[in-house]
Design an enzyme around this catalytic site. Structure first.
Site, PDB file in Angstrom:
ATOM      1  N   HIS A 265       0.850  -1.194   0.000  1.00  0.00           N
ATOM      2  CA  HIS A 265       0.000   0.000   0.000  1.00  0.00           C
ATOM      3  C   HIS A 265       0.878   1.234   0.000  1.00  0.00           C
ATOM      4  CE1 HIS A 265      -3.121   2.860   1.101  1.00  0.00           C
ATOM      5  NE2 HIS A 265      -3.956   1.956   0.639  1.00  0.00           N
ATOM      6  N   ASP A 322      -7.952  -4.817  -1.183  1.00  0.00           N
ATOM      7  CA  ASP A 322      -8.371  -5.601  -2.351  1.00  0.00           C
ATOM      8  C   ASP A 322      -8.057  -7.081  -2.242  1.00  0.00           C
ATOM      9  OD1 ASP A 322      -9.338  -3.382  -3.853  1.00  0.00           O
ATOM     10  OD2 ASP A 322      -7.266  -2.759  -4.123  1.00  0.00           O
TER      11      ASP A 322
HETATM   12  C1  LIG Z   1       0.012  -0.415  -4.043  1.00  0.00           C
HETATM   13  C2  LIG Z   1       1.455  -0.196  -4.472  1.00  0.00           C
HETATM   14  C3  LIG Z   1       1.452   0.497  -5.847  1.00  0.00           C
HETATM   15  C4  LIG Z   1       2.129   0.685  -3.461  1.00  0.00           C
HETATM   16  O1  LIG Z   1       3.459   0.609  -3.638  1.00  0.00           O
HETATM   17  P1  LIG Z   1       4.448   1.812  -3.244  1.00  0.00           P
HETATM   18  O2  LIG Z   1       4.463   1.983  -1.796  1.00  0.00           O
HETATM   19  O3  LIG Z   1       4.090   2.960  -4.083  1.00  0.00           O
HETATM   20  O4  LIG Z   1       5.787   1.267  -3.632  1.00  0.00           O
HETATM   21  P2  LIG Z   1       6.397   1.050  -5.067  1.00  0.00           P
HETATM   22  O5  LIG Z   1       5.361   0.781  -6.111  1.00  0.00           O
HETATM   23  O6  LIG Z   1       7.321   2.175  -5.308  1.00  0.00           O
HETATM   24  O7  LIG Z   1       7.231  -0.276  -4.762  1.00  0.00           O
HETATM   25  C5  LIG Z   1       8.326  -0.300  -3.871  1.00  0.00           C
HETATM   26  C6  LIG Z   1       9.016  -1.624  -3.987  1.00  0.00           C
HETATM   27  O8  LIG Z   1       8.176  -2.619  -3.431  1.00  0.00           O
HETATM   28  C7  LIG Z   1       7.891  -3.616  -4.384  1.00  0.00           C
HETATM   29  N1  LIG Z   1       6.510  -4.004  -4.215  1.00  0.00           N
HETATM   30  C8  LIG Z   1       5.523  -3.262  -3.684  1.00  0.00           C
HETATM   31  N2  LIG Z   1       4.379  -3.952  -3.708  1.00  0.00           N
HETATM   32  C9  LIG Z   1       4.663  -5.132  -4.273  1.00  0.00           C
HETATM   33  C10 LIG Z   1       3.901  -6.268  -4.583  1.00  0.00           C
HETATM   34  N3  LIG Z   1       2.588  -6.305  -4.327  1.00  0.00           N
HETATM   35  N4  LIG Z   1       4.485  -7.309  -5.173  1.00  0.00           N
HETATM   36  C11 LIG Z   1       5.810  -7.283  -5.443  1.00  0.00           C
HETATM   37  N5  LIG Z   1       6.597  -6.234  -5.173  1.00  0.00           N
HETATM   38  C12 LIG Z   1       6.023  -5.175  -4.602  1.00  0.00           C
HETATM   39  C13 LIG Z   1       8.099  -2.946  -5.734  1.00  0.00           C
HETATM   40  O9  LIG Z   1       8.404  -3.884  -6.746  1.00  0.00           O
HETATM   41  C14 LIG Z   1       9.248  -2.036  -5.436  1.00  0.00           C
HETATM   42  O10 LIG Z   1      10.449  -2.764  -5.471  1.00  0.00           O
HETATM   43  P3  LIG Z   1      11.741  -2.171  -6.220  1.00  0.00           P
HETATM   44  O11 LIG Z   1      12.108  -0.964  -5.394  1.00  0.00           O
HETATM   45  O12 LIG Z   1      12.720  -3.263  -6.161  1.00  0.00           O
HETATM   46  O13 LIG Z   1      11.288  -1.807  -7.604  1.00  0.00           O
HETATM   47  C15 LIG Z   1       2.196  -1.544  -4.576  1.00  0.00           C
HETATM   48  O14 LIG Z   1       2.331  -2.117  -3.312  1.00  0.00           O
HETATM   49  C16 LIG Z   1       1.540  -2.501  -5.548  1.00  0.00           C
HETATM   50  O15 LIG Z   1       1.755  -2.401  -6.766  1.00  0.00           O
HETATM   51  N6  LIG Z   1       0.735  -3.477  -5.025  1.00  0.00           N
HETATM   52  C17 LIG Z   1       0.036  -4.379  -5.873  1.00  0.00           C
HETATM   53  C18 LIG Z   1      -1.183  -3.698  -6.511  1.00  0.00           C
HETATM   54  C19 LIG Z   1      -2.285  -3.498  -5.497  1.00  0.00           C
HETATM   55  O16 LIG Z   1      -2.625  -4.383  -4.746  1.00  0.00           O
HETATM   56  N7  LIG Z   1      -2.900  -2.303  -5.553  1.00  0.00           N
HETATM   57  C20 LIG Z   1      -4.002  -1.945  -4.683  1.00  0.00           C
HETATM   58  C21 LIG Z   1      -3.603  -0.865  -3.749  1.00  0.00           C
HETATM   59  S1  LIG Z   1      -4.854  -0.531  -2.565  1.00  0.00           S
END
Ligand SMILES: CC(C)(COP(=O)(O)OP(=O)(O)OC[C@H]1O[C@@H](n2cnc3c(N)ncnc32)[C@H](O)[C@@H]1OP(=O)(O)O)[C@@H](O)C(=O)NCCC(=O)NCCS
Length: 393
Positions: A265, A322
């Site tokens: 998240h 989700d």
């Molecule tokens: C929700 C989300 C975008 C938030 O992430 P964030 O805090 O913005 O962090 P980032 O997208 O910058 O990711 C940071 C790191 O964590 C990893 N990571 C985060 N969530 C991950 C996941 N669900 N699966 C695998 N790796 C994940 C990323 O690959 C990234 O690694 P890297 O630095 O080696 O590239 C992310 O956790 C995600 O894509 N989750 C899956 C989609 C999802 O469930 N969305 C609903 C949100 S309510």
């Protein structure tokens, strides 16, 4: 000259852009409050109708306010014939999120109050949209299956949750089904400045009408990193299919630099309180049913996924809203591409509250048109700009 000193913050993480009194998301403590009330308290004790009032009016309903809200929502359970005709004219393979995004401006065209500057009138438009949007979403599910939309039920004693399920199924849901849907609606109703809410507020800041703003919110919600994630969680579970395949599936996914949907998240750095409620709910409502399998798979993906993210990236990542909503929606018989639509049906209440707050300057005296800037990294040829070579026609 470009100003090198300006801050660049990709994704606006941690940037405060406005005041808001609607909800508090405390990512460190894993706390979510709607207008000061904890999501755990509301999930146990409130109805979605009370949440609508709480979010839009700013305080819990007292005295006649709740019966008035139920009556208003019931009275607004009408699908204008133009909207039904519009839905019927669409290709049957149209994506449900595209359809419900497109239906919002059609509600504008059929609302004589649209564009009003009077908060009370816009509030009524909000209730009309909350009721109508759910009916339109449900109607589309029937139309694409070759069925006629059902006659809406204006009875205020029929909850919004029951009306939505009735609109899809053509039968009044059981008390248990309606209560479960009510809980799901409460949990998804509001979450501060996430991508879709920010989209709504940004449009509201231009003083565009309610429907223009809400349709932007639906578009933002449809993305797989936002509300589209619940559908992808279910796709993942169906793909994995068996408990003993989780380990290999997650390993391959991580090796391919793919994401495990439903984990992680942008704000919560601990457990999302909604995910905790949904885990318990999924366990309870799916126990002994054939869909319990998907709940068990979720537990395993959570365990394996979290361990691998910790081991390989040193990340503490938890399930988000989700994750466990997916087996619950699947168990309720929702088609997978309707999962994000359900999310939008719920979130329209939060979006409306944010529209009102932004449009009527309720949390800060002088809201401004949102206008960030970009760091230009394109072509530059000195102060005069690049010479344009005219071509012969
Ligand atoms: C929700 C989300 C975008 C938030 O992430 P964030 O805090 O913005 O962090 P980032 O997208 O910058 O990711 C940071 C790191 O964590 C990893 N990571 C985060 N969530 C991950 C996941 N669900 N699966 C695998 N790796 C994940 C990323 O690959 C990234 O690694 P890297 O630095 O080696 O590239 C992310 O956790 C995600 O894509 N989750 C899956 C989609 C999802 O469930 N969305 C609903 C949100 S309510």
């Amino acid at each position: 000259m470009l100003d090198e000193k300006l801050t660049k913050n990709i994704g606006l993480r941690g940037v405060t852009v406005a005041d808001s009194a609607i909800s508090l998301v405390d990512g460190q403590a894993g706390r979510l409050l709607y207008r000061g009330f904890s999501i755990q308290e509301l999930a146990q004790k409130a109805s979605y109708e009370e949440i609508i009032f709480l979010l839009l009016a700013g305080a819990p309903p007292v005295d006649a306010a709740i019966s008035q809200t139920r009556e208003d929502l019931g009275r607004h359970r009408v699908l204008p014939k133009e909207i039904v005709a519009g839905l019927k004219s669409l290709p049957l393979n149209a994506g449900p999120m595209d359809v419900v995004q497109g239906v919002v401006p059609a509600f504008a065209a059929t609302d004589s109050l649209c564009g009003s500057d009077d908060r009370q009138l816009v509030y009524q438009s909000c209730l009309r949209l909350i009721s109508g949007f759910a009916l339109a979403a449900a109607a589309w599910q029937r139309i694409r299956l070759g069925k006629e939309p059902v006659e809406p039920l204006p009875d205020p004693d029929i909850s919004h949750a029951a009306s939505f399920l009735h609109g899809m199924w053509g039968r009044i849901p059981t008390k248990g089904e309606a209560k479960l849907m009510d809980l799901l609606l409460i949990l998804h109703a509001e979450h501060s400045f996430n991508a879709s809410t920010f989209a709504v507020r940004e449009v509201a800041s231009t003083k565009a009408h309610l429907y223009a703003a809400i349709s932007a919110g639906v578009g933002a919600l449809s993305g797989p990193l936002h509300g589209g994630a619940n559908a992808r969680v279910m796709g993942m579970l169906l793909d994995i299919a068996e408990l003993d395949k989780v380990e290999t599936w997650v390993t391959e996914r991580m090796a391919a630099k793919g994401r495990i949907m439903g984990l992680g998240h942008a704000v919560y750095k601990t457990e999302d309180p909604r995910a905790a409620i949904l885990r318990q709910t999924a366990e309870k409502v799916l126990a002994g049913k054939k869909e319990e399998k998907w709940f068990r798979l979720c537990l395993e993906v959570e365990k394996v996924g979290r361990a691998k993210l910790k081991a390989e990236k040193n990340l503490e990542i938890y399930p988000n809203v989700d994750f466990y909503s997916s087996p619950v929606l699947y168990g309720l018989g929702f088609p997978i591409d309707m999962f994000p639509v359900f999310f939008a049906v719920s979130r329209v209440a939060g979006w409306c509250a944010h529209y009102l707050e932004e449009r009527f300057a309720e949390a800060q005296p002088k809201p401004a048109l949102y206008r960030p800037r970009a760091n230009y990294v394109g072509r530059l040829c000195g102060t005069e700009g690049c010479p344009w070579i005219a071509h012969e026609q």
